[in-house]
Design an enzyme around this catalytic site. Sequence first.
Site, PDB file in Angstrom:
ATOM      1  N   LYS A 129       0.857  -1.190   0.000  1.00  0.00           N
ATOM      2  CA  LYS A 129       0.000   0.000   0.000  1.00  0.00           C
ATOM      3  C   LYS A 129       0.886   1.229   0.000  1.00  0.00           C
ATOM      4  CE  LYS A 129      -3.947   2.060   0.360  1.00  0.00           C
ATOM      5  NZ  LYS A 129      -3.565   2.731  -0.909  1.00  0.00           N
ATOM      6  N   GLN A 150       7.150   4.177   3.928  1.00  0.00           N
ATOM      7  CA  GLN A 150       5.747   3.744   3.957  1.00  0.00           C
ATOM      8  C   GLN A 150       5.557   2.478   4.791  1.00  0.00           C
ATOM      9  OE1 GLN A 150       3.717   5.740   1.558  1.00  0.00           O
ATOM     10  NE2 GLN A 150       2.073   5.100   2.914  1.00  0.00           N
ATOM     11  N   LYS A 153       5.351   3.710   8.378  1.00  0.00           N
ATOM     12  CA  LYS A 153       4.164   4.559   8.537  1.00  0.00           C
ATOM     13  C   LYS A 153       2.905   3.706   8.579  1.00  0.00           C
ATOM     14  CE  LYS A 153       4.079   7.873   5.699  1.00  0.00           C
ATOM     15  NZ  LYS A 153       3.923   8.837   4.605  1.00  0.00           N
ATOM     16  N   LYS A 165       5.490   1.904  -2.932  1.00  0.00           N
ATOM     17  CA  LYS A 165       5.419   3.214  -3.584  1.00  0.00           C
ATOM     18  C   LYS A 165       5.653   3.008  -5.059  1.00  0.00           C
ATOM     19  CE  LYS A 165       4.662   7.512  -2.490  1.00  0.00           C
ATOM     20  NZ  LYS A 165       3.830   8.061  -1.392  1.00  0.00           N
ATOM     21  N   GLY A 204      -2.783   8.124  -4.537  1.00  0.00           N
ATOM     22  CA  GLY A 204      -2.138   9.293  -5.136  1.00  0.00           C
ATOM     23  C   GLY A 204      -0.920   9.734  -4.341  1.00  0.00           C
ATOM     24  N   ASP A 205      -0.214  10.684  -4.893  1.00  0.00           N
ATOM     25  CA  ASP A 205       0.895  11.383  -4.225  1.00  0.00           C
ATOM     26  C   ASP A 205       1.132  12.627  -5.089  1.00  0.00           C
ATOM     27  OD1 ASP A 205       3.103  11.020  -2.040  1.00  0.00           O
ATOM     28  OD2 ASP A 205       4.245  11.580  -3.800  1.00  0.00           O
ATOM     29  N   THR A 249      -4.687  13.728   4.944  1.00  0.00           N
ATOM     30  CA  THR A 249      -3.284  13.891   5.324  1.00  0.00           C
ATOM     31  C   THR A 249      -3.091  15.225   6.051  1.00  0.00           C
ATOM     32  OG1 THR A 249      -2.694  12.586   3.394  1.00  0.00           O
ATOM     33  CG2 THR A 249      -0.907  13.730   4.503  1.00  0.00           C
ATOM     34  N   SER A 416      -6.994   5.879   3.692  1.00  0.00           N
ATOM     35  CA  SER A 416      -7.031   4.955   2.553  1.00  0.00           C
ATOM     36  C   SER A 416      -7.442   3.562   3.032  1.00  0.00           C
ATOM     37  CB  SER A 416      -5.659   4.859   1.884  1.00  0.00           C
ATOM     38  OG  SER A 416      -5.478   5.928   0.988  1.00  0.00           O
TER      39      SER A 416
HETATM   40  P1  NDP Z   1       0.756  17.835  -4.482  1.00  0.00           P
HETATM   41  O1  NDP Z   1       1.280  17.488  -5.815  1.00  0.00           O
HETATM   42  O2  NDP Z   1      -0.710  17.992  -4.297  1.00  0.00           O
HETATM   43  O3  NDP Z   1       1.445  19.174  -3.954  1.00  0.00           O
HETATM   44  C1  NDP Z   1       2.810  19.333  -3.821  1.00  0.00           C
HETATM   45  C2  NDP Z   1       3.047  20.782  -3.492  1.00  0.00           C
HETATM   46  O4  NDP Z   1       4.408  21.003  -3.158  1.00  0.00           O
HETATM   47  C3  NDP Z   1       2.742  21.708  -4.677  1.00  0.00           C
HETATM   48  O5  NDP Z   1       2.209  22.905  -4.191  1.00  0.00           O
HETATM   49  C4  NDP Z   1       4.131  21.923  -5.274  1.00  0.00           C
HETATM   50  O6  NDP Z   1       4.258  23.107  -6.019  1.00  0.00           O
HETATM   51  C5  NDP Z   1       4.923  22.042  -3.997  1.00  0.00           C
HETATM   52  N1  NDP Z   1       6.342  21.854  -4.217  1.00  0.00           N
HETATM   53  C6  NDP Z   1       6.962  20.848  -4.866  1.00  0.00           C
HETATM   54  N2  NDP Z   1       8.280  21.042  -4.837  1.00  0.00           N
HETATM   55  C7  NDP Z   1       8.483  22.188  -4.141  1.00  0.00           C
HETATM   56  C8  NDP Z   1       9.620  22.918  -3.756  1.00  0.00           C
HETATM   57  N3  NDP Z   1      10.842  22.490  -4.082  1.00  0.00           N
HETATM   58  N4  NDP Z   1       9.453  24.057  -3.017  1.00  0.00           N
HETATM   59  C9  NDP Z   1       8.222  24.487  -2.689  1.00  0.00           C
HETATM   60  N5  NDP Z   1       7.099  23.829  -3.032  1.00  0.00           N
HETATM   61  C10 NDP Z   1       7.237  22.714  -3.746  1.00  0.00           C
HETATM   62  O7  NDP Z   1       1.340  16.731  -3.487  1.00  0.00           O
HETATM   63  P2  NDP Z   1       0.828  16.323  -2.041  1.00  0.00           P
HETATM   64  O8  NDP Z   1       0.352  17.526  -1.317  1.00  0.00           O
HETATM   65  O9  NDP Z   1      -0.054  15.161  -2.177  1.00  0.00           O
HETATM   66  O10 NDP Z   1       2.186  15.785  -1.390  1.00  0.00           O
HETATM   67  C11 NDP Z   1       3.102  16.645  -0.718  1.00  0.00           C
HETATM   68  C12 NDP Z   1       4.026  15.813   0.135  1.00  0.00           C
HETATM   69  O11 NDP Z   1       3.264  15.069   1.089  1.00  0.00           O
HETATM   70  C13 NDP Z   1       4.863  14.762  -0.600  1.00  0.00           C
HETATM   71  O12 NDP Z   1       6.100  14.614   0.064  1.00  0.00           O
HETATM   72  C14 NDP Z   1       4.045  13.503  -0.427  1.00  0.00           C
HETATM   73  O13 NDP Z   1       4.841  12.332  -0.565  1.00  0.00           O
HETATM   74  C15 NDP Z   1       3.560  13.680   0.991  1.00  0.00           C
HETATM   75  N6  NDP Z   1       2.387  12.904   1.368  1.00  0.00           N
HETATM   76  C16 NDP Z   1       1.222  13.015   0.665  1.00  0.00           C
HETATM   77  C17 NDP Z   1       0.119  12.297   1.055  1.00  0.00           C
HETATM   78  C18 NDP Z   1      -1.204  12.469   0.394  1.00  0.00           C
HETATM   79  O14 NDP Z   1      -2.185  11.879   0.886  1.00  0.00           O
HETATM   80  N7  NDP Z   1      -1.322  13.252  -0.665  1.00  0.00           N
HETATM   81  C19 NDP Z   1       0.180  11.334   2.167  1.00  0.00           C
HETATM   82  C20 NDP Z   1       1.426  11.365   2.903  1.00  0.00           C
HETATM   83  C21 NDP Z   1       2.482  12.104   2.474  1.00  0.00           C
HETATM   84  P3  NDP Z   1       3.902  23.155  -7.597  1.00  0.00           P
HETATM   85  O15 NDP Z   1       2.415  23.347  -7.629  1.00  0.00           O
HETATM   86  O16 NDP Z   1       4.669  24.325  -8.094  1.00  0.00           O
HETATM   87  O17 NDP Z   1       4.357  21.857  -8.170  1.00  0.00           O
END
Ligand code: NDP
Length: 484
Positions: A129, A150, A153, A165, A204-205, A249, A416
């Site tokens: 997962k 993961q 977690k 992943k 998703g991620d 999250t 999830s």
């Molecule tokens: P999204 O794609 O929805 O959002 C990612 C965000 O981070 C965007 O706003 C992106 O900007 C920004 N970003 C990426 N790189 C940078 C950077 N170098 N500096 C500043 N901002 C940046 O992803 P998620 O919100 O889903 O995921 C974010 C993090 O959380 C990841 O590490 C993911 O693995 C983790 N995570 C997510 C989960 C989930 O349920 N979604 C669960 C657990 C962990 P831009 O729009 O410009 O690309």
Amino acid sequence: MSDFPLPSIIDRDALQGCRALDAANLGFLFFIGWLTVPDIRARIEQIIEDVIRRNRGEVEFHQAVREVVESLEPVLRKYPQYAEHKIIERICEPERQIIFRVPWQDDRGEVHINRGFRVGFNSALGPYKGGLRFHPTVYLGIVKFLGFEQVFKNALTGMPIGGAKGGADFDPKGKSDAEVMRFCQSFMTELYRHLGEYTDVPAGDIGVGTRELGYLFGQYKRITNRYESGVLTGKSPHWGGSLVRREATGYGLVYFVEEMLRVRGETLEGKTCVVSGSGNVALYAIQKLQMLGAKVVACSDSDAAIYHKEGLDLETLKQLKEVERRRLRDYLQFHPSAKCLQPKELWNIPCDVALPCATQNELDAEHARTLIANGCKLVAEGANMPTTPAAIRLLHEAKVAFGPGKAANAGGVATSALEMQQNASRDAWTFEYTERRLQEIMRRVHNDCFAAAEEFGHPGNYALGANIVGFRRVAEAMLAFGVI
Ligand code: NDP
């Protein structure tokens, strides 16, 4: 030695199971005797060296392994059977790694070739997962670091799920819906044979939201001739998804922060917060922070950070990022008094609480020093591994409470697992009920980490507690299954 002076209000039920196991293991201890501390240190160094040698160039994976494995020294001392059965060595080697070609055509008919990945890391506690990430930086080392994290977690959630992943070096940014659809269909045409609700359940991620999951699920359904809802999570609630998964999250992160503050006799009311990112995790963390009375003054994307001293306007943020998929700097068109900064300048903004919710290694030692100097009291990770090891060390030394991602952002995968429960029972729960379950899970994750850190002599060290609890749950199942 106590790292933090804390009132003792934690429910320790969660560790009772571990203590029962301790008693059962006593006989075994007499049999092989205690390993000496230098033996264990040498063993741990050897494991890390082997991982680096066998996985060349995969620096993020090396970093994730080192962070966990180095923290397990006291566990190996107390439970030598894990060393005897090479549990750590086995956990560091993924059960399976799939790499595949993903050809697709853009709207002009030009052919593109991307690389797809799925790493099934550990299935001791349940089917693989973990999410799928579509981003140009994706390569095997990123997928393996995320899959490794993961495993622990997912164990921490207490739900029956293994760790995995996947993803591709494909950038959905700037692509039309039709292009994203063709890419997802090609990706699933290869991956489907490795999935199944009892085998491997992606979600998703970064770069994979409900749009991408819809195309992926549609193709899975078409080529397998089965409506197998439980094969993917993070689905839209219109077709088998769970309410609260979108928010989970970010909301879960804030529930974890609430608990961290609670043991210090504080609340979020009136706290000034900064949140990096403006994607799924960041937006719903901001929402819950605001609901609980905090003032969120800044967030970012990969292009800019926005500082809005009076507090961010979440509706505008959601419209820009979720609906119109625009750049964050466009926020200034609606709020000219806000300031536009470089993404990394976010960490210079004075705050009580900082939540890195964007990407790996985004908060380094220099940022940690600035946060500490500005009086930040708490850092909790919404993203996976966003804080560098040097930054974590500084935060611990300065007694800034630190919530590691594998615990603090576990609400997404926990929900999830709740989605899988609903799919299996052909049921759909209300928002309120699902959110209550999420909140209970996050409290339990917090309390388990807290109690384990205390038991192993480092009260308040959530990073240590999370590694120990997650590792032990997986290790016990692996011991039970024999050498497989
Ligand atoms: P999204 O794609 O929805 O959002 C990612 C965000 O981070 C965007 O706003 C992106 O900007 C920004 N970003 C990426 N790189 C940078 C950077 N170098 N500096 C500043 N901002 C940046 O992803 P998620 O919100 O889903 O995921 C974010 C993090 O959380 C990841 O590490 C993911 O693995 C983790 N995570 C997510 C989960 C989930 O349920 N979604 C669960 C657990 C962990 P831009 O729009 O410009 O690309």
